[in-house]
Write an enzyme that holds these catalytic residues in place. Structure first.
Site, mmCIF file in Angstrom:
data_model
loop_
_atom_site.group_PDB
_atom_site.id
_atom_site.type_symbol
_atom_site.label_atom_id
_atom_site.label_comp_id
_atom_site.label_asym_id
_atom_site.label_seq_id
_atom_site.Cartn_x
_atom_site.Cartn_y
_atom_site.Cartn_z
ATOM 1 N N MET A 156 -14.249 -19.794 -3.505
ATOM 2 C CA MET A 156 -14.498 -20.670 -2.359
ATOM 3 C C MET A 156 -14.371 -22.151 -2.695
ATOM 4 O O MET A 156 -14.677 -23.000 -1.864
ATOM 5 C CB MET A 156 -15.898 -20.393 -1.796
ATOM 6 C CG MET A 156 -16.047 -19.031 -1.114
ATOM 7 S SD MET A 156 -15.169 -18.944 0.462
ATOM 8 C CE MET A 156 -16.267 -19.910 1.503
ATOM 9 N N HIS B 272 -11.125 -6.103 -4.072
ATOM 10 C CA HIS B 272 -10.631 -6.136 -2.695
ATOM 11 C C HIS B 272 -11.523 -7.010 -1.799
ATOM 12 O O HIS B 272 -11.740 -6.715 -0.629
ATOM 13 C CB HIS B 272 -10.556 -4.718 -2.128
ATOM 14 C CG HIS B 272 -9.412 -4.518 -1.168
ATOM 15 N ND1 HIS B 272 -8.218 -3.955 -1.542
ATOM 16 C CD2 HIS B 272 -9.271 -4.808 0.158
ATOM 17 C CE1 HIS B 272 -7.408 -3.891 -0.494
ATOM 18 N NE2 HIS B 272 -8.022 -4.419 0.545
ATOM 19 N N THR C 41 -1.191 -2.624 -4.564
ATOM 20 C CA THR C 41 -2.646 -2.530 -4.462
ATOM 21 C C THR C 41 -3.081 -1.094 -4.708
ATOM 22 O O THR C 41 -2.594 -0.167 -4.053
ATOM 23 C CB THR C 41 -3.125 -3.011 -3.081
ATOM 24 O OG1 THR C 41 -2.775 -4.393 -2.933
ATOM 25 C CG2 THR C 41 -4.623 -2.868 -2.937
ATOM 26 N N TYR D 176 0.872 -1.168 0.000
ATOM 27 C CA TYR D 176 0.000 0.000 0.000
ATOM 28 C C TYR D 176 0.916 1.225 0.000
ATOM 29 O O TYR D 176 1.815 1.321 0.843
ATOM 30 C CB TYR D 176 -0.860 0.063 1.268
ATOM 31 C CG TYR D 176 -1.946 -0.967 1.368
ATOM 32 C CD1 TYR D 176 -2.925 -1.084 0.388
ATOM 33 C CD2 TYR D 176 -2.031 -1.807 2.483
ATOM 34 C CE1 TYR D 176 -3.939 -2.024 0.502
ATOM 35 C CE2 TYR D 176 -3.045 -2.737 2.606
ATOM 36 C CZ TYR D 176 -4.000 -2.840 1.613
ATOM 37 O OH TYR D 176 -5.001 -3.765 1.734
#
Length: 474
Positions: free
Chosen positions: A335, A300, A186, A160
């Protein structure tokens, strides 16, 4: 009529073999987890609410996260039959080096808050499995300690850009010196998203002890024992902080970062550069033209702008635009191994898992992360076999159909034409009509433009592509 007899012991013996009990409670519960959802259920039982909600939650109404997960459910696989799939290869090269599986561990902040082993568990498990591990700027383990936990594996550092530029670049220099091979920059966090669960829970570093926290901790003594008897929680990249997570993020993130800053960062880093948080085709093309090594399509994890684009939906268009100009990676909503295979088929070279990793970590530390990787890897291989492919290179868009649920609303051409013609018609009517008092004009019927607007606002039902193309209103 059924003939009955007294059973013989020798006939019953093969049917009465009992499985040896597993005495290790952690292994027993992890072995019983067959899906990431199973790991999540274990994690929820064992982790205090504030920490679990930090992992689980997203921004505002959490719509972006719900849509991202739904997008993976709304697909149809198109398998080929009668293929020899006795062996499958689940690995290939990512950013110029081999990986054993097409996914890695995403950068996550405050990781030791979830479970005390934190990034050490994640890095060690990733190294053992032959997949990359990404350390967050907001991680809770030092850069050098992550390298020690994964000395021969692939370590990536997620950056960041802070308001304090020298401090940010000092982290980059440390990561380079430690042998990290990839920098993840990011770019979707000019400010922190509105993570309402964290605000409501008073989630802070260190944790706030309230009456509610204490009550919530009673059935979770192991978490508190670990937390209180290990090294105090601190960040890998900054001094200790006392305050809420949102306050910390807003005090750090730099809303002035531009493409020119990215060029400067790229020039400082000796390894590969991947830009994380890309959400439209134009930005993807500009980054490709800049010469970055890869992009990560990501919103994000739904934790920044709610109702942001769905990365999985964006993937095919970006893949068509960029071709082989650079690698496309993807995260948010993954997932299962089937989600990963679908992403690869539609053009992703690599995917990253964040919540799935943290569910495994909370469920059982290092062993839980190992179990998470095993579950996803097994699902990847099984899905490939059922699709009739032997390698990731064989996957292509014909293997996946994205079913449509959210279709952009197309306004019928007749309504558009009426709205465009309304100002001309109204002007002509005013020219022909005698002058009227103010009280008279307020009683007039609505104009064509307002009628068209009203028609548009009432037409809420989505239209199909065929209807939109022919101008038929839904």
């Amino acid at each position: 009529m059924v003939q009955r007899r007294i059973p013989k012991i020798k006939d019953l013996a093969p049917l009465m073999q009992f499985k040896a009990p597993e005495l290790n409670a952690k292994k027993r519960r992890l072995d019983a987890a067959l899906t990431i959802a199973d790991l999540r259920a274990i994690a929820k039982r064992r982790t205090p609410k504030a920490a679990f909600d930090y992992t689980e939650g997203a921004a505002e109404g959490e719509i972006s996260l719900q849509r991202a997960r739904q997008a993976f459910e709304d697909i149809q696989f198109n398998p080929s039959i009668l293929r020899d799939v006795s062996t499958v290869n689940t690995g290939w090269d990512v950013l110029g080096a081999p990986v054993s599986l097409p996914f890695g561990i995403a950068p996550t902040g405050f990781t030791r808050m979830m479970q005390t082993e934190g990034e050490i568990a994640g890095a060690g498990a990733a190294g053992a499995a032959g997949i990359p591990f990404a350390l967050s700027t907001m991680g809770t383990t030092a850069i050098e300690d992550v390298k020690a936990a994964n000395p021969n594996g692939r370590n990536w550092f997620q950056l960041y850009m802070w308001k304090d530029r020298p401090r940010s670049m000092a982290l980059v220099e440390r990561a380079a010196a430690a042998g990290f091979d990839t920098l993840l920059v990011t770019v979707d966090v000019p400010v922190a998203g509105a993570r309402l669960r964290d605000k409501r829970n008073g989630f802070s570093i260190p944790p706030q002890l309230t009456a509610g926290t204490v009550v919530n901790a009673i059935p979770r003594p192991e978490w508190w024992i670990n937390f209180l008897t290990t090294e105090p929680l601190a960040f890998a990249s900054l001094d200790r902080w006392s305050g809420t997570v949102g306050e910390l993020l807003d005090s750090m993130f730099d809303p002035t970062v531009t493409f020119e800053d990215l060029e400067w960062i790229k020039a400082q880093w000796p390894g590969k550069v991947v830009v994380k948080g890309v959400q439209n085709i134009a930005d993807a093309r500009r980054l490709a033209d800049m010469g970055v090594d890869g992009i990560t399509l990501s919103n994000h994890g739904g934790r920044q702008l709610d109702r942001a684009p769905i990365p999985f939906h964006l993937l095919p268009d970006v893949a068509r635009e960029l071709g082989k100009d650079m690698e496309i990676h993807l995260d948010t909503g993954i997932m299962s191994g089937a989600d990963i295979v679908a992403s690869v088929a539609l053009g992703a070279r690599f995917t990253m898992v964040g919540r799935a990793y943290l569910y495994g970590l909370m469920a059982g530390g290092r062993q839980g992360v190992d179990r998470m990787i095993d579950i996803l890897g097994t699902q990847v291989a099984r899905t490939m076999r059922l699709l009739g492919v032997n390698s990731l290179e064989e996957l292509n868009p014909s293997h996946v159909t994205q079913l449509e649920r959210l279709i952009p609303r197309a306004v019928a051409p007749a309504v558009v034409a009426a709205a465009e013609a309304a100002p001309v018609a109204a002007a002509a009517a005013r020219a022909r009509a005698p002058r009227a008092s103010a009280s008279t004009t307020t009683a007039k019927a609505p104009s064509a433009a307002s009628a068209a607007s009203a028609t548009k606002s009432r037409a809420r039902k989505p239209v199909t592509k065929a209807e939109a193309a022919t101008g038929a209103d839904a």
